[in-house]
Write an enzyme that holds these catalytic residues in place. Structure first.
Site, mmCIF file in Angstrom:
data_model
loop_
_atom_site.group_PDB
_atom_site.id
_atom_site.type_symbol
_atom_site.label_atom_id
_atom_site.label_comp_id
_atom_site.label_asym_id
_atom_site.label_seq_id
_atom_site.Cartn_x
_atom_site.Cartn_y
_atom_site.Cartn_z
ATOM 1 N N HIS A 120 48.656 29.071 74.978
ATOM 2 C CA HIS A 120 49.800 29.815 74.448
ATOM 3 C C HIS A 120 49.385 31.093 73.729
ATOM 4 O O HIS A 120 50.163 31.673 72.990
ATOM 5 C CB HIS A 120 50.628 28.904 73.530
ATOM 6 N N CYS A 131 50.480 51.609 74.949
ATOM 7 C CA CYS A 131 49.154 52.121 75.320
ATOM 8 C C CYS A 131 48.091 51.015 75.385
ATOM 9 O O CYS A 131 46.969 51.259 75.815
ATOM 10 C CB CYS A 131 48.707 53.220 74.354
ATOM 11 N N CYS A 149 52.376 51.123 66.815
ATOM 12 C CA CYS A 149 51.096 51.749 67.137
ATOM 13 C C CYS A 149 51.143 53.221 66.736
ATOM 14 O O CYS A 149 52.213 53.790 66.537
ATOM 15 C CB CYS A 149 50.871 51.609 68.647
ATOM 16 N N SER A 190 52.080 15.123 71.823
ATOM 17 C CA SER A 190 52.897 14.048 72.382
ATOM 18 C C SER A 190 52.969 14.174 73.901
ATOM 19 O O SER A 190 53.563 13.347 74.572
ATOM 20 C CB SER A 190 54.297 14.108 71.790
HETATM 21 ZN ZN ZN Z 1 50.023 52.515 71.458
#
Ligand code: ZN
Length: 241
Positions: A120, A131, A149, A190
């Site tokens: 996961h 990017c 970013c 489980s």
């Molecule tokens: Zn970026």
């Protein structure tokens, strides 16, 4: 006690053990299982975690996604417990070939495990959706609102959200490790969450061992079933190694 001794003997004889772990591995490090009913997820949030942690929700309400995510999914101060540590030791001793985990906390690597298939994903890796630039988990923790970013793109954790497919390379690696294993130990799950149960059928080895507090639908298929806490079982194993 006999069961515990049989487990220890199986591990001592293993050369290509694989450990398949679920949320129960990390609960003993203080990381709650967000699927458990008594999880901490009720009061503050109007929607269930399955809704918030979905690709649709991330795209539509990233502020609310990150509000929840920072609050509940980033236990960066958590430390590996005895199960993580013993698994790393077994790999170093050449008994264990891989860990396959459903957890996203990176605690196996923190304990020293090298070959870890994170079905996961991991909260420790984050990338700009525009990017591709990498950002560490601390950047997400210390950011406010939606982490962006430098290029302006939204940063997304490398965590498999609901509605998203698992990473092919990770699944392929996990299948290969399980297929080649001589001992498969399944712990803290489980086995009802996809794709755990599906992966078990690739096992061709000698011994399937289940360690879980509660019964699972696969108990009858296992060679050995131990209904106890992982911490207790792995502490005993640690003494014998
Ligand atoms: Zn970026």
């Amino acid at each position: 006690m006999e069961k515990l001794e049989a487990f220890i003997e199986a591990v001592q004889n293993a050369r290509r053990m694989v450990f398949f772990g679920g949320a129960g591995v990390s609960t003993e490090s203080g990381i709650p299982d967000f699927r458990s009913v008594d999880g901490l997820y009720h009061q503050r949030y109007d929607e269930p975690p399955e809704t918030i942690l979905s690709a649709t929700y991330f795209a539509r309400k990233p502020e609310k996604f990150y509000d929840f995510y920072r609050d509940k999914m980033l236990p960066l101060e958590a430390e590996p417990n005895v199960t993580h540590r013993v698994l790393a030791k077994l790999e170093a001793q050449g008994k264990l070939s891989a860990v396959v985990t459903q957890n996203i906390d990176g605690l196996h690597q923190k304990a020293g495990s090298k070959r870890v298939y994170e079905l996961h994903g991991s909260v420790l890796r984050n990338h700009c959706t525009r990017c591709g630039r990498f950002y560490p988990a601390e950047f997400i923790r210390d950011s406010q609102g939606v982490p962006l970013c430098d290029c302006g793109g939204v940063i997304k954790p490398d965590v498999v959200l609901y509605e998203e497919a698992l990473d092919d390379a990770v699944v392929t690696g996990a299948v290969k490790a399980i297929r080649e294993a001589d001992l498969l130990v399944v712990g803290g799950t489980s086995l009802v969450v996809y794709p755990a149960a599906g992966l078990l059928r690739y096992f061709r080895g000698d011994k399937l061992v289940l360690v879980n507090r509660d019964e699972t639908p696969y108990d009858s298929q296992a060679d050995l079933v131990i209904h106890d806490s992982l911490g207790k079982v792995f502490s005993a194993l640690d003494q014998a190694l």
